[in-house]
Design a protein around this motif. Sequence first.
Motif, PDB file in Angstrom:
ATOM      1  N   GLN A  42      -6.294  12.714  39.639  1.00  0.00           N
ATOM      2  CA  GLN A  42      -4.790  13.051  39.778  1.00  0.00           C
ATOM      3  C   GLN A  42      -4.616  14.106  38.672  1.00  0.00           C
ATOM      4  O   GLN A  42      -4.969  13.747  37.351  1.00  0.00           O
ATOM      5  CB  GLN A  42      -4.013  11.820  39.784  1.00  0.00           C
ATOM      6  N   LEU A  44      -1.629  15.173  36.221  1.00  0.00           N
ATOM      7  CA  LEU A  44      -0.699  14.570  35.785  1.00  0.00           C
ATOM      8  C   LEU A  44       0.517  15.374  35.570  1.00  0.00           C
ATOM      9  O   LEU A  44       1.658  14.689  35.351  1.00  0.00           O
ATOM     10  CB  LEU A  44      -1.172  13.630  34.349  1.00  0.00           C
ATOM     11  N   CYS A  49      -2.993  14.693  44.185  1.00  0.00           N
ATOM     12  CA  CYS A  49      -4.304  13.909  43.980  1.00  0.00           C
ATOM     13  C   CYS A  49      -5.620  14.366  45.057  1.00  0.00           C
ATOM     14  O   CYS A  49      -5.054  15.177  45.982  1.00  0.00           O
ATOM     15  CB  CYS A  49      -4.052  12.541  44.777  1.00  0.00           C
ATOM     16  N   ILE A  80      -3.878  17.907  32.438  1.00  0.00           N
ATOM     17  CA  ILE A  80      -4.475  16.833  32.276  1.00  0.00           C
ATOM     18  C   ILE A  80      -4.865  16.045  33.445  1.00  0.00           C
ATOM     19  O   ILE A  80      -4.014  15.731  34.423  1.00  0.00           O
ATOM     20  CB  ILE A  80      -3.857  15.556  31.333  1.00  0.00           C
ATOM     21  N   TYR A  81      -5.985  15.487  33.592  1.00  0.00           N
ATOM     22  CA  TYR A  81      -6.462  14.739  34.914  1.00  0.00           C
ATOM     23  C   TYR A  81      -6.756  13.332  34.565  1.00  0.00           C
ATOM     24  O   TYR A  81      -7.349  13.048  33.654  1.00  0.00           O
ATOM     25  CB  TYR A  81      -7.557  15.420  35.734  1.00  0.00           C
ATOM     26  N   GLU A  82      -6.671  12.283  35.523  1.00  0.00           N
ATOM     27  CA  GLU A  82      -6.868  11.147  35.363  1.00  0.00           C
ATOM     28  C   GLU A  82      -7.936  10.825  36.627  1.00  0.00           C
ATOM     29  O   GLU A  82      -7.509  11.224  37.837  1.00  0.00           O
ATOM     30  CB  GLU A  82      -5.693  10.105  35.551  1.00  0.00           C
ATOM     31  N   GLN A  84     -10.310   8.029  38.616  1.00  0.00           N
ATOM     32  CA  GLN A  84     -10.821   6.518  38.565  1.00  0.00           C
ATOM     33  C   GLN A  84     -11.646   6.317  39.905  1.00  0.00           C
ATOM     34  O   GLN A  84     -11.147   6.916  40.875  1.00  0.00           O
ATOM     35  CB  GLN A  84      -9.427   5.691  38.748  1.00  0.00           C
ATOM     36  N   VAL A  98     -10.031   4.246  33.929  1.00  0.00           N
ATOM     37  CA  VAL A  98      -9.457   5.562  34.046  1.00  0.00           C
ATOM     38  C   VAL A  98     -10.073   6.202  33.023  1.00  0.00           C
ATOM     39  O   VAL A  98      -9.736   5.961  31.821  1.00  0.00           O
ATOM     40  CB  VAL A  98      -7.973   5.046  33.914  1.00  0.00           C
ATOM     41  N   HIS A  99     -10.540   7.379  33.406  1.00  0.00           N
ATOM     42  CA  HIS A  99     -11.150   8.368  32.343  1.00  0.00           C
ATOM     43  C   HIS A  99      -9.906   9.518  32.587  1.00  0.00           C
ATOM     44  O   HIS A  99      -9.547   9.837  33.571  1.00  0.00           O
ATOM     45  CB  HIS A  99     -12.438   8.949  32.932  1.00  0.00           C
ATOM     46  N   ARG A 100      -9.803  10.136  31.361  1.00  0.00           N
ATOM     47  CA  ARG A 100      -9.086  11.303  31.184  1.00  0.00           C
ATOM     48  C   ARG A 100      -9.498  12.571  30.730  1.00  0.00           C
ATOM     49  O   ARG A 100     -10.535  12.435  29.671  1.00  0.00           O
ATOM     50  CB  ARG A 100      -7.696  10.932  30.311  1.00  0.00           C
ATOM     51  N   ARG A 102      -8.805  16.812  29.870  1.00  0.00           N
ATOM     52  CA  ARG A 102      -7.899  17.961  29.548  1.00  0.00           C
ATOM     53  C   ARG A 102      -8.749  19.363  29.307  1.00  0.00           C
ATOM     54  O   ARG A 102      -9.720  19.316  28.660  1.00  0.00           O
ATOM     55  CB  ARG A 102      -7.021  17.862  28.425  1.00  0.00           C
TER      56      ARG A 102
END
Length: 142
Positions: A42, A44, A49, A80-82, A84, A98-100, A102
Amino acid sequence: GVDNDGFVEIPEAPKKEGKFVIHKIDGSRKEEKLAGAVFEVQNLQDGTCYRIVTEDDGCAVLENLPIYGTYESGIEGPCIYEIQEIQAPEGYCLDSAVHRIRFSENPEEAIIHHEMTVENYPTVISFSKKLFITRYILSFAI
């Protein structure tokens, strides 16, 4: 070049984009690549998504991602992306982390590349041949 009015045309800078690669491996046997893991990614900033699935080589690739944009607050910045995992490969436990990431802009590259490795561990189910309350071995259990 120069246009008809004598103005110098300045070419638009190429739009930079992001590429994201997930490597899915067995946490106990690192050389074992895992197919069938489903990830949700996703953005942010705008809420977009994406769903990607690891192939037989254990990789899932997502390309043409925006690397820079405007947040709801109106502030511009790197996307920034999450990431999962939403479905584990068959026979494996789900990685609920949950990984982030950038994307940081590199003036030398047109495609900003980001890679990550995510491990899964096999699901283990064990049964006892002992009665739970008394702890006696059950003679009829095979």
